[in-house]
Design a protein around this motif. Sequence first.
Motif, PDB file in Angstrom:
ATOM      1  N   TRP A 107      18.251  -6.266 -82.796  1.00 42.68           N
ATOM      2  CA  TRP A 107      16.948  -5.736 -83.181  1.00 42.68           C
ATOM      3  C   TRP A 107      15.806  -6.692 -82.834  1.00 42.68           C
ATOM      4  CZ3 TRP A 107      13.217  -7.259 -86.763  1.00 42.68           C
ATOM      5  CH2 TRP A 107      13.540  -8.387 -87.528  1.00 42.68           C
ATOM      6  N   ALA A 108      16.020  -7.989 -83.073  1.00 43.21           N
ATOM      7  CA  ALA A 108      14.958  -8.960 -82.808  1.00 43.21           C
ATOM      8  C   ALA A 108      14.655  -9.040 -81.316  1.00 43.21           C
ATOM      9  CB  ALA A 108      15.342 -10.325 -83.352  1.00 43.21           C
ATOM     10  N   GLY A 109      15.712  -8.979 -80.475  1.00 41.34           N
ATOM     11  CA  GLY A 109      15.497  -8.990 -79.035  1.00 41.34           C
ATOM     12  C   GLY A 109      14.783  -7.738 -78.560  1.00 41.34           C
ATOM     13  N   LEU A 110      15.157  -6.577 -79.127  1.00 47.43           N
ATOM     14  CA  LEU A 110      14.474  -5.338 -78.771  1.00 47.43           C
ATOM     15  C   LEU A 110      13.005  -5.397 -79.182  1.00 47.43           C
ATOM     16  CD1 LEU A 110      17.207  -2.747 -79.820  1.00 47.43           C
ATOM     17  CD2 LEU A 110      16.429  -3.219 -77.487  1.00 47.43           C
ATOM     18  N   LEU A 111      12.738  -5.953 -80.375  1.00 43.45           N
ATOM     19  CA  LEU A 111      11.362  -6.069 -80.847  1.00 43.45           C
ATOM     20  C   LEU A 111      10.543  -6.962 -79.921  1.00 43.45           C
ATOM     21  CD1 LEU A 111       9.107  -5.626 -82.893  1.00 43.45           C
ATOM     22  CD2 LEU A 111      10.090  -7.479 -84.271  1.00 43.45           C
ATOM     23  N   ALA A 112      11.092  -8.111 -79.560  1.00 50.09           N
ATOM     24  CA  ALA A 112      10.378  -9.023 -78.670  1.00 50.09           C
ATOM     25  C   ALA A 112      10.105  -8.369 -77.317  1.00 50.09           C
ATOM     26  CB  ALA A 112      11.182 -10.306 -78.482  1.00 50.09           C
ATOM     27  N   GLY A 113      11.073  -7.610 -76.813  1.00 52.55           N
ATOM     28  CA  GLY A 113      10.882  -6.921 -75.552  1.00 52.55           C
ATOM     29  C   GLY A 113       9.777  -5.893 -75.617  1.00 52.55           C
ATOM     30  N   LEU A 114       9.701  -5.162 -76.739  1.00 49.52           N
ATOM     31  CA  LEU A 114       8.641  -4.169 -76.903  1.00 49.52           C
ATOM     32  C   LEU A 114       7.269  -4.831 -77.001  1.00 49.52           C
ATOM     33  CD1 LEU A 114      10.455  -1.798 -79.418  1.00 49.52           C
ATOM     34  CD2 LEU A 114       9.692  -1.173 -77.120  1.00 49.52           C
ATOM     35  N   VAL A 115       7.207  -5.946 -77.726  1.00 45.57           N
ATOM     36  CA  VAL A 115       5.927  -6.655 -77.868  1.00 45.57           C
ATOM     37  C   VAL A 115       5.450  -7.186 -76.521  1.00 45.57           C
ATOM     38  CG1 VAL A 115       4.863  -8.734 -78.844  1.00 45.57           C
ATOM     39  CG2 VAL A 115       6.238  -7.228 -80.300  1.00 45.57           C
ATOM     40  N   ASN A 116       6.387  -7.655 -75.713  1.00 45.71           N
ATOM     41  CA  ASN A 116       6.022  -8.295 -74.445  1.00 45.71           C
ATOM     42  C   ASN A 116       5.827  -7.312 -73.299  1.00 45.71           C
ATOM     43  OD1 ASN A 116       6.131 -10.890 -75.568  1.00 45.71           O
ATOM     44  ND2 ASN A 116       8.332 -11.050 -75.202  1.00 45.71           N
ATOM     45  N   SER A 117       6.126  -6.032 -73.533  1.00 50.89           N
ATOM     46  CA  SER A 117       6.085  -5.079 -72.420  1.00 50.89           C
ATOM     47  C   SER A 117       4.804  -4.264 -72.371  1.00 50.89           C
ATOM     48  CB  SER A 117       7.284  -4.118 -72.504  1.00 50.89           C
ATOM     49  OG  SER A 117       7.193  -3.301 -73.666  1.00 50.89           O
ATOM     50  N   ARG A 118       3.750  -4.695 -73.057  1.00 43.14           N
ATOM     51  CA  ARG A 118       2.483  -3.965 -73.000  1.00 43.14           C
ATOM     52  C   ARG A 118       1.906  -3.997 -71.574  1.00 43.14           C
ATOM     53  NH1 ARG A 118      -0.348  -6.546 -78.413  1.00 43.14           N
ATOM     54  NH2 ARG A 118       1.117  -5.686 -79.923  1.00 43.14           N
ATOM     55  N   PRO A 119       1.283  -2.931 -71.077  1.00 38.60           N
ATOM     56  CA  PRO A 119       1.160  -1.637 -71.755  1.00 38.60           C
ATOM     57  C   PRO A 119       2.480  -0.874 -71.722  1.00 38.60           C
ATOM     58  CG  PRO A 119       0.230  -1.508 -69.570  1.00 38.60           C
ATOM     59  CD  PRO A 119       0.629  -2.947 -69.770  1.00 38.60           C
ATOM     60  N   ARG A 120       2.732  -0.075 -72.705  1.00 32.45           N
ATOM     61  CA  ARG A 120       3.985   0.649 -72.818  1.00 32.45           C
ATOM     62  C   ARG A 120       3.699   2.066 -73.281  1.00 32.45           C
ATOM     63  NH1 ARG A 120       3.361  -2.586 -77.154  1.00 32.45           N
ATOM     64  NH2 ARG A 120       3.232  -1.503 -79.141  1.00 32.45           N
ATOM     65  N   VAL A 121       4.696   2.907 -73.166  1.00 31.70           N
ATOM     66  CA  VAL A 121       4.587   4.278 -73.653  1.00 31.70           C
ATOM     67  C   VAL A 121       4.981   4.285 -75.125  1.00 31.70           C
ATOM     68  CG1 VAL A 121       5.402   6.640 -73.404  1.00 31.70           C
ATOM     69  CG2 VAL A 121       5.142   5.195 -71.379  1.00 31.70           C
ATOM     70  N   PRO A 122       4.070   4.627 -76.039  1.00 34.87           N
ATOM     71  CA  PRO A 122       4.419   4.608 -77.462  1.00 34.87           C
ATOM     72  C   PRO A 122       5.401   5.717 -77.814  1.00 34.87           C
ATOM     73  CG  PRO A 122       2.246   5.560 -77.157  1.00 34.87           C
ATOM     74  CD  PRO A 122       2.677   5.049 -75.814  1.00 34.87           C
ATOM     75  N   ALA A 123       6.084   5.531 -78.925  1.00 36.07           N
ATOM     76  CA  ALA A 123       7.025   6.549 -79.404  1.00 36.07           C
ATOM     77  C   ALA A 123       6.280   7.851 -79.691  1.00 36.07           C
ATOM     78  CB  ALA A 123       7.724   6.050 -80.658  1.00 36.07           C
ATOM     79  N   ARG A 124       6.985   8.940 -79.519  1.00 32.79           N
ATOM     80  CA  ARG A 124       6.398  10.261 -79.773  1.00 32.79           C
ATOM     81  C   ARG A 124       6.983  10.838 -81.059  1.00 32.79           C
ATOM     82  NH1 ARG A 124       8.096  15.401 -78.924  1.00 32.79           N
ATOM     83  NH2 ARG A 124       9.971  14.678 -77.845  1.00 32.79           N
ATOM     84  N   SER A 125       6.107  11.130 -82.016  1.00 37.75           N
ATOM     85  CA  SER A 125       6.572  11.702 -83.274  1.00 37.75           C
ATOM     86  C   SER A 125       6.891  13.183 -83.099  1.00 37.75           C
ATOM     87  CB  SER A 125       5.508  11.548 -84.363  1.00 37.75           C
ATOM     88  OG  SER A 125       5.924  12.231 -85.542  1.00 37.75           O
ATOM     89  N   LEU A 126       8.013  13.595 -83.660  1.00 40.66           N
ATOM     90  CA  LEU A 126       8.406  15.001 -83.626  1.00 40.66           C
ATOM     91  C   LEU A 126       7.664  15.824 -84.660  1.00 40.66           C
ATOM     92  CD1 LEU A 126      12.252  14.449 -83.231  1.00 40.66           C
ATOM     93  CD2 LEU A 126      10.620  15.093 -81.450  1.00 40.66           C
ATOM     94  N   LEU A 127       6.865  15.166 -85.504  1.00 41.44           N
ATOM     95  CA  LEU A 127       6.109  15.877 -86.538  1.00 41.44           C
ATOM     96  C   LEU A 127       4.657  16.099 -86.142  1.00 41.44           C
ATOM     97  CD1 LEU A 127       7.553  14.208 -89.768  1.00 41.44           C
ATOM     98  CD2 LEU A 127       8.280  16.300 -88.611  1.00 41.44           C
ATOM     99  N   ASP A 128       4.288  15.743 -84.927  1.00 41.04           N
ATOM    100  CA  ASP A 128       2.959  16.086 -84.439  1.00 41.04           C
ATOM    101  C   ASP A 128       2.897  17.595 -84.201  1.00 41.04           C
ATOM    102  OD1 ASP A 128       2.195  13.457 -84.475  1.00 41.04           O
ATOM    103  OD2 ASP A 128       2.598  13.109 -82.349  1.00 41.04           O
ATOM    104  N   GLY A 129       1.761  18.172 -84.458  1.00 39.57           N
ATOM    105  CA  GLY A 129       1.628  19.608 -84.232  1.00 39.57           C
ATOM    106  C   GLY A 129       1.153  20.319 -85.480  1.00 39.57           C
ATOM    107  N   PRO A 130       0.546  21.496 -85.312  1.00 38.35           N
ATOM    108  CA  PRO A 130      -0.058  22.205 -86.450  1.00 38.35           C
ATOM    109  C   PRO A 130       0.945  22.654 -87.510  1.00 38.35           C
ATOM    110  CG  PRO A 130      -0.048  23.581 -84.467  1.00 38.35           C
ATOM    111  CD  PRO A 130       0.333  22.208 -84.024  1.00 38.35           C
ATOM    112  N   GLU A 131       2.200  22.885 -87.122  1.00 40.08           N
ATOM    113  CA  GLU A 131       3.171  23.363 -88.104  1.00 40.08           C
ATOM    114  C   GLU A 131       3.516  22.315 -89.154  1.00 40.08           C
ATOM    115  OE1 GLU A 131       5.625  22.053 -84.471  1.00 40.08           O
ATOM    116  OE2 GLU A 131       3.616  22.783 -84.954  1.00 40.08           O
ATOM    117  N   HIS A 132       3.204  21.049 -88.872  1.00 41.53           N
ATOM    118  CA  HIS A 132       3.495  19.975 -89.832  1.00 41.53           C
ATOM    119  C   HIS A 132       2.234  19.422 -90.492  1.00 41.53           C
ATOM    120  CE1 HIS A 132       7.604  19.933 -88.376  1.00 41.53           C
ATOM    121  NE2 HIS A 132       7.175  19.778 -87.139  1.00 41.53           N
TER     122      HIS A 132
END
Length: 388
Positions: free
Chosen positions: A327-352
Amino acid sequence: MRVLAIADSDSYLKWAACLLGDLPAGCESELVVVRTPIAPSAEQIAAAVGDMPAPPVLTARAVRRAAERSDPDAILVACTGPVVDVLVSGVLDGLRPRPVFVTGLPGISVPATDKAWLYRSGCDLFVVHSEREVAEFAAVAARLGGGGAVGLARLPFLRPAQERGGGDRVVFATQAKVPRAREERERVLRALAELAAARPDLDVVVKLRALEDERQTHRERHHYQRLWRELGEPGRLRFEAGSMREHLAHAAGFVTVSSTAALEAIAQDVPLLVLSDFGVNAEMINLVFEGSGLLGTLDDLARGDFREAEPRWTAANYFHPAGRDDWAGLLAGLVNSRPRVPARSLLDGPEHAAARRRARLRVEVPPNMLRAGRRAKRRVRRYLKALT
């Protein structure tokens, strides 16, 4: 790397504090509690964070200001599902630069559920604590989409066994959600009292998640201490809150229906028993203990028949080698990889949207006002029902 952690309840606060303590050397961290109806009391906060400074309890707006002030590289959203979604999609939305959002579950998460993933699908890293959980949530992610990476971290409070003397305490770790029925909880209390009567050399303790007037992650309808009083206190039991680690330091045995504390007992070499009288299934949150060698009955408890976990089970469940954690290595990789594609929430949208607005009330409206509103709503419903 700067990490801001936000917790909303006692169990998530303990998890967040421990996880921050396991960050790589050189990381800066800050811990806060967001005000919700289940925010921990001062006593619960002290028990959860140990030697760390007590974190402040902040409103949602103050949490946003704290994030803007500290400009963190990552935010650990250590909260119940709806609050995770509201914080990431609303309260903390629009931070620039966008931090990496990390979330996870603070204990046993078998079986993996769609709901747990859906609420946290707006986060870039989802942390769980066994290779079995990683595989199950990776399968959920592949099926549903959304979210980010699934990372593995050994449960941070599973420390190596400390030196223990000859303990004389039997610790029953309560679980707020199970068993649900009053009669089942009374059966547990009577079995504990029977053990205390048969073994006067043992100090039998009901270790509470919260005192009667304290909030906790999940609502507890039949509080054990209140049930004991209503039963007329038919025996010799003690009821205590506080640190599980301190209780286990004096333990000769441990028992639970379903609690992550069972893993702490294994780590501390305390013999234990996981009660199977009320079922072994997902509803009882104890399915993971199949094959562990720890399942037993209330009769076993009354006899003081505690067990040790099967080594093959521990290797597959929560006691993997530390070198497998990523987890720590994945976190460091995400922090260092900017710009990046952010996670997409499945709860976006008018139904939620309506559900999100209701959830946002939990972090924006003072808890006493929320409770008063619920009571008024119930009274109106009863009144309307009486008219029909």
